[in-house]
Design a protein around this motif. Structure first.
Motif, PDB file in Angstrom:
ATOM      1  N   UNK A   1       0.726  -1.234  -0.549  1.00 31.05           N
ATOM      2  CA  UNK A   1       0.066   0.134   0.047  1.00 31.05           C
ATOM      3  C   UNK A   1       0.852   1.346   0.229  1.00 31.05           C
ATOM      4  N   UNK A   2       2.193   1.193   0.892  1.00 31.98           N
ATOM      5  CA  UNK A   2       2.710   2.187   0.503  1.00 31.98           C
ATOM      6  C   UNK A   2       3.551   2.560  -0.587  1.00 31.98           C
ATOM      7  N   UNK A   3       3.691   2.065  -1.514  1.00 30.27           N
ATOM      8  CA  UNK A   3       4.577   1.583  -2.785  1.00 30.27           C
ATOM      9  C   UNK A   3       3.003   1.876  -3.527  1.00 30.27           C
ATOM     10  N   UNK A   4       1.985   2.039  -3.611  1.00 27.61           N
ATOM     11  CA  UNK A   4       0.911   2.227  -4.113  1.00 27.61           C
ATOM     12  C   UNK A   4       0.697   3.441  -4.721  1.00 27.61           C
ATOM     13  N   UNK A   5       0.908   3.952  -2.875  1.00 31.23           N
ATOM     14  CA  UNK A   5       0.534   5.807  -2.548  1.00 31.23           C
ATOM     15  C   UNK A   5       1.721   6.300  -2.949  1.00 31.23           C
ATOM     16  N   UNK A   6       2.819   5.746  -2.954  1.00 28.80           N
ATOM     17  CA  UNK A   6       4.424   6.595  -3.258  1.00 28.80           C
ATOM     18  C   UNK A   6       3.931   6.712  -5.460  1.00 28.80           C
ATOM     19  N   UNK A   7       3.388   6.417  -5.743  1.00 30.43           N
ATOM     20  CA  UNK A   7       2.931   6.106  -6.962  1.00 30.43           C
ATOM     21  C   UNK A   7       2.095   7.435  -7.498  1.00 30.43           C
ATOM     22  N   UNK A   8       1.451   7.819  -6.648  1.00 35.69           N
ATOM     23  CA  UNK A   8       0.937   8.825  -7.085  1.00 35.69           C
ATOM     24  C   UNK A   8      -1.169   7.882  -6.755  1.00 35.69           C
ATOM     25  N   UNK A   9      -0.957   6.350  -6.430  1.00 36.10           N
ATOM     26  CA  UNK A   9      -2.402   6.110  -5.982  1.00 36.10           C
ATOM     27  C   UNK A   9      -3.184   6.439  -4.481  1.00 36.10           C
ATOM     28  N   UNK A  10      -4.728   6.397  -4.425  1.00 32.92           N
ATOM     29  CA  UNK A  10      -4.756   7.004  -3.502  1.00 32.92           C
ATOM     30  C   UNK A  10      -5.757   4.937  -3.583  1.00 32.92           C
TER      31      UNK A  10
END
Length: 341
Positions: A118-127
């Motif tokens: 989840x952190x990696x996805x958020x770091x890539x710009x996703x909610x």
């Protein structure tokens, strides 16, 4: 006086001949034996205890959960408060509107197990919205649901309770990946335009399955078969009984779900005809799995989906096993890229 001797009653006296009586008794005896076998399967046919599977239990010991977001809750249609965790995007992922990823954990697990991903996805710009599915984590009694399909309803209730204006991806890991396929191939498929299946569980008889899911799960086959038969007859009285157990160690049992009831085991996966779920699936679907997955034959996903008439993108991450798919740095970057299409 001459004694009167008793004479046998004529055959016509008996309302049912012995031969007909035997013909009636045999089916009755067989029926009683069948009921006894069914009762025994329900009472004593549950899952056996199995040894803990280290490759699933131990990797989380080194995970830093200090940045885990606070738990949030939404109310499902039955009034139950279900838990989820929100991760705000660190930067814009590209073209607006912003995409949200609804993230579903694996079997026995909970939302916090997907924290690194989840952190990696958020770091890539996703909610990111990581859900504790009903019967897991902080979402109701563990291993339990009221009916098959309630978890589908819960997902729909989440989207209504926590709306998002932009496009949405449903991403599921392991059993959660199977659940994502269930949604993709069912009446709720229009809720998402993309589906990312991470090492998905498809079916115990699918070519991708290893025996006993690589040592992770034990099925109470007698009880499962008995309850399946009863449910086909419309009888769901014993659906709360466990039919599936997991290879947890003692340290993990406190926070995870050791057993699934028949209801949860039947719901948190694709439908029984999983090939129909594949054929009926809409939206863009992609699969990511570890090349060294010890629970599933990852190399067989592409062929299985192709045989079902569904061409999907399948990415195998080298050197990564099942749990490593959600923890390994290369794996989570690969998954974040898969969201972009």
């Amino acid at each position: 006086m001459k004694p009167v001797s008793a004479s046998p009653l004529p055959q016509s006296f008996w309302p049912i001949s012995p031969r007909h009586l035997y013909a009636m008794l045999i089916p009755a005896i067989l029926l009683l034996a069948g009921f006894a076998a069914l009762a025994a399967a329900i009472a004593w046919g549950g899952p056996r205890d199995i040894a803990a599977l280290d490759s699933v239990n131990t990797p989380f010991a080194g995970v830093d959960f200090s940045q885990l977001p606070p738990v949030q809750r939404y109310t499902a249609r039955d009034g139950t408060a279900l838990a989820w965790y929100g991760y705000a995007p660190v930067a814009a992922a590209g073209a607006e509107p912003l995409r949200r990823v609804v993230l579903i954990h694996g079997s026995s697990s909970r939302a916090r197990s997907t924290h690194v991903l989840a952190q990696a996805l958020a770091a890539s710009g996703y909610a990111v919205a990581a859900l504790d599915m009903r019967g897991h984590g902080e979402s109701g009694p563990r291993g339990q649901a009221a009916y098959v399909g309630q978890m589908d309803d819960d997902l729909e209730d989440f989207l209504r309770a926590v709306p998002h204006a932009g496009p949405q991806t449903l991403m599921g890991f392991s059993a959660g990946g199977g659940f994502a396929l269930r949604i993709a191939g069912g009446p709720l498929q229009g809720l998402f335009d993309r589906y990312v299946l991470l090492a998905p569980f498809l079916h115990q008889n699918a070519p991708t399955a290893r025996p006993d899911t690589g040592g992770w799960a034990a099925v109470g086959v007698p009880r499962l078969m008995a309850l399946t038969l009863l449910n086909q007859l419309g009888i769901a009285w014993w659906n709360h009984l466990p039919v599936l157990g997991f290879a947890l160690d003692e340290a993990s049992r406190a926070g995870l779900t050791p057993h699934y009831s028949y209801t949860v085991a039947s719901n948190f996966r694709p439908r029984g005809d999983y090939l129909s779920d594949i054929r009926n699936a809409r939206g863009h679907i992609c699969i990511v799995a570890g090349q060294e997955d010890e629970l599933f034959h990852a190399e067989r996903y592409a062929g299985l989906f192709a045989q079902a008439g569904k061409s999907v993108s399948v990415t195998l991450v080298p050197g990564v096993n099942h749990i490593g798919l959600t923890l390994n740095a290369l794996a989570v970057r690969t998954i974040a890229h898969a969201c972009q299409g």
